[in-house]
Write a protein that holds these residues in place. Structure first.
Motif, PDB file in Angstrom:
ATOM      1  N   GLU A   6       0.825  -1.209   0.000  1.00  0.00           N
ATOM      2  CA  GLU A   6       0.000   0.000   0.000  1.00  0.00           C
ATOM      3  C   GLU A   6       0.863   1.265   0.000  1.00  0.00           C
ATOM      4  N   HIS A   7       2.022   1.183   0.657  1.00  0.00           N
ATOM      5  CA  HIS A   7       2.847   2.379   0.836  1.00  0.00           C
ATOM      6  C   HIS A   7       4.191   2.346   0.112  1.00  0.00           C
ATOM      7  N   LEU A   8       4.472   1.281  -0.648  1.00  0.00           N
ATOM      8  CA  LEU A   8       5.778   1.156  -1.297  1.00  0.00           C
ATOM      9  C   LEU A   8       5.644   0.855  -2.780  1.00  0.00           C
ATOM     10  N   ARG A   9       6.306   1.699  -3.580  1.00  0.00           N
ATOM     11  CA  ARG A   9       6.473   1.443  -5.011  1.00  0.00           C
ATOM     12  C   ARG A   9       7.968   1.391  -5.309  1.00  0.00           C
ATOM     13  N   THR A  10       8.315   0.675  -6.369  1.00  0.00           N
ATOM     14  CA  THR A  10       9.707   0.601  -6.792  1.00  0.00           C
ATOM     15  C   THR A  10       9.830   1.150  -8.205  1.00  0.00           C
ATOM     16  N   ALA A  11      11.036   1.588  -8.527  1.00  0.00           N
ATOM     17  CA  ALA A  11      11.252   2.222  -9.821  1.00  0.00           C
ATOM     18  C   ALA A  11      12.677   2.009 -10.303  1.00  0.00           C
ATOM     19  N   ALA A  12      12.854   2.246 -11.585  1.00  0.00           N
ATOM     20  CA  ALA A  12      14.191   2.310 -12.168  1.00  0.00           C
ATOM     21  C   ALA A  12      14.791   3.670 -11.804  1.00  0.00           C
ATOM     22  N   GLN A  13      16.014   3.900 -12.241  1.00  0.00           N
ATOM     23  CA  GLN A  13      16.695   5.172 -11.965  1.00  0.00           C
ATOM     24  C   GLN A  13      15.770   6.348 -12.238  1.00  0.00           C
ATOM     25  N   LEU A  14      15.682   7.243 -11.302  1.00  0.00           N
ATOM     26  CA  LEU A  14      14.814   8.409 -11.414  1.00  0.00           C
ATOM     27  C   LEU A  14      15.596   9.614 -11.914  1.00  0.00           C
ATOM     28  N   LYS A  28       6.657  10.847   0.194  1.00  0.00           N
ATOM     29  CA  LYS A  28       7.362  11.437   1.338  1.00  0.00           C
ATOM     30  C   LYS A  28       8.801  10.963   1.478  1.00  0.00           C
ATOM     31  N   THR A  29       9.106   9.754   0.956  1.00  0.00           N
ATOM     32  CA  THR A  29      10.430   9.167   1.174  1.00  0.00           C
ATOM     33  C   THR A  29      10.939   8.499  -0.092  1.00  0.00           C
ATOM     34  N   LEU A  30      12.218   8.710  -0.381  1.00  0.00           N
ATOM     35  CA  LEU A  30      12.904   7.985  -1.452  1.00  0.00           C
ATOM     36  C   LEU A  30      14.020   7.159  -0.834  1.00  0.00           C
ATOM     37  N   ILE A  31      14.148   5.929  -1.325  1.00  0.00           N
ATOM     38  CA  ILE A  31      15.243   5.046  -0.921  1.00  0.00           C
ATOM     39  C   ILE A  31      16.033   4.716  -2.176  1.00  0.00           C
ATOM     40  N   CYS A  32      17.316   5.014  -2.163  1.00  0.00           N
ATOM     41  CA  CYS A  32      18.190   4.683  -3.288  1.00  0.00           C
ATOM     42  C   CYS A  32      18.960   3.409  -2.952  1.00  0.00           C
ATOM     43  N   ASN A  33      18.800   2.386  -3.794  1.00  0.00           N
ATOM     44  CA  ASN A  33      19.509   1.119  -3.601  1.00  0.00           C
ATOM     45  C   ASN A  33      20.593   0.919  -4.646  1.00  0.00           C
ATOM     46  N   ARG A  34      20.992   1.987  -5.287  1.00  0.00           N
ATOM     47  CA  ARG A  34      21.967   1.916  -6.367  1.00  0.00           C
ATOM     48  C   ARG A  34      23.293   2.525  -5.936  1.00  0.00           C
ATOM     49  N   ALA A  86       5.515   7.381   4.805  1.00  0.00           N
ATOM     50  CA  ALA A  86       4.890   6.899   3.565  1.00  0.00           C
ATOM     51  C   ALA A  86       4.109   8.032   2.898  1.00  0.00           C
ATOM     52  N   PRO A  87       3.922   7.891   1.605  1.00  0.00           N
ATOM     53  CA  PRO A  87       4.346   6.823   0.708  1.00  0.00           C
ATOM     54  C   PRO A  87       5.839   6.879   0.394  1.00  0.00           C
ATOM     55  N   VAL A  88       6.352   5.678   0.050  1.00  0.00           N
ATOM     56  CA  VAL A  88       7.778   5.485  -0.191  1.00  0.00           C
ATOM     57  C   VAL A  88       7.982   4.992  -1.620  1.00  0.00           C
ATOM     58  N   VAL A  89       9.039   5.500  -2.264  1.00  0.00           N
ATOM     59  CA  VAL A  89       9.505   4.961  -3.546  1.00  0.00           C
ATOM     60  C   VAL A  89      10.960   4.561  -3.366  1.00  0.00           C
ATOM     61  N   ALA A  90      11.266   3.312  -3.712  1.00  0.00           N
ATOM     62  CA  ALA A  90      12.649   2.824  -3.703  1.00  0.00           C
ATOM     63  C   ALA A  90      13.071   2.648  -5.152  1.00  0.00           C
ATOM     64  N   TYR A  91      14.333   2.982  -5.445  1.00  0.00           N
ATOM     65  CA  TYR A  91      14.794   2.834  -6.823  1.00  0.00           C
ATOM     66  C   TYR A  91      16.211   2.300  -6.895  1.00  0.00           C
ATOM     67  N   CYS A  92      16.513   1.704  -8.050  1.00  0.00           N
ATOM     68  CA  CYS A  92      17.860   1.260  -8.408  1.00  0.00           C
ATOM     69  C   CYS A  92      17.950   1.372  -9.936  1.00  0.00           C
ATOM     70  N   ARG A  93      18.760   0.574 -10.580  1.00  0.00           N
ATOM     71  CA  ARG A  93      18.870   0.706 -12.037  1.00  0.00           C
ATOM     72  C   ARG A  93      17.578   0.311 -12.734  1.00  0.00           C
ATOM     73  N   THR A  94      16.998  -0.829 -12.333  1.00  0.00           N
ATOM     74  CA  THR A  94      15.768  -1.311 -12.980  1.00  0.00           C
ATOM     75  C   THR A  94      14.604  -1.468 -12.007  1.00  0.00           C
TER      76      THR A  94
END
Length: 135
Positions: A6-14, A28-34, A86-94
């Motif tokens: 409900e509160h987490l989406r993932t994305a490629a490089q932003l 509200k929050t971005l998490i970078c895993n790259r 939340a809401p949170v978006v986490a991203y990396c390359r893909t």
């Protein structure tokens, strides 16, 4: 983007424009895993942090090497999610590493089968990782 909860989406490089759009949408929050320097032309974590914070969003940096996601990193991802606004978006390359981290963060709460089903519903196709979850 892929919706994992409900509160987490993932994305490629932003891009900067995408980050601004996410802020306007109420993220509200971005998490970078790259990790920095993974690809030529990739924005640095520091430049992204500066942008994110200038927009009033929260920033977390949990770099994970592609193909080398460890259980402990999943635990760290879960700790971030537990305190992230939340809401949170986490991203990396893909976006794949983010999906792996999310699943690993829940491995003690949900069965591997349920996690695989959730990842598939979100559009992930990672047969080797699915075997790891179900193994």
């Amino acid at each position: 983007m892929r919706q994992l909860s409900e509160h987490l989406r993932t994305a490629a490089q932003l891009s900067s424009d995408e980050v601004k759009a996410l802020a306007a949408q109420g993220v509200k929050t971005l998490i970078c895993n790259r990790p920095d320097g993974e690809e030529e032309g990739q924005p640095s974590a520091e430049s992204m942090r500066t942008l994110v914070e200038s927009l009033g969003m929260n920033w977390y940096f949990l770099p994970v090497v592609s193909g080398q996601v460890m259980d402990e990193q999943g635990d760290a991802f879960g700790e971030i999610l537990a305190k992230a606004e939340a809401p949170v978006v986490a991203y990396c390359r893909t976006g794949a590493r983010c999906g792996c981290l999310w699943a690993l963060s829940l491995r003690h709460e949900r069965s591997g089968e349920r996690l695989v089903e959730a990842l598939k519903l979100a559009g992930y196709d990672m047969p080797d990782f699915f075997k790891r979850l179900q193994g």
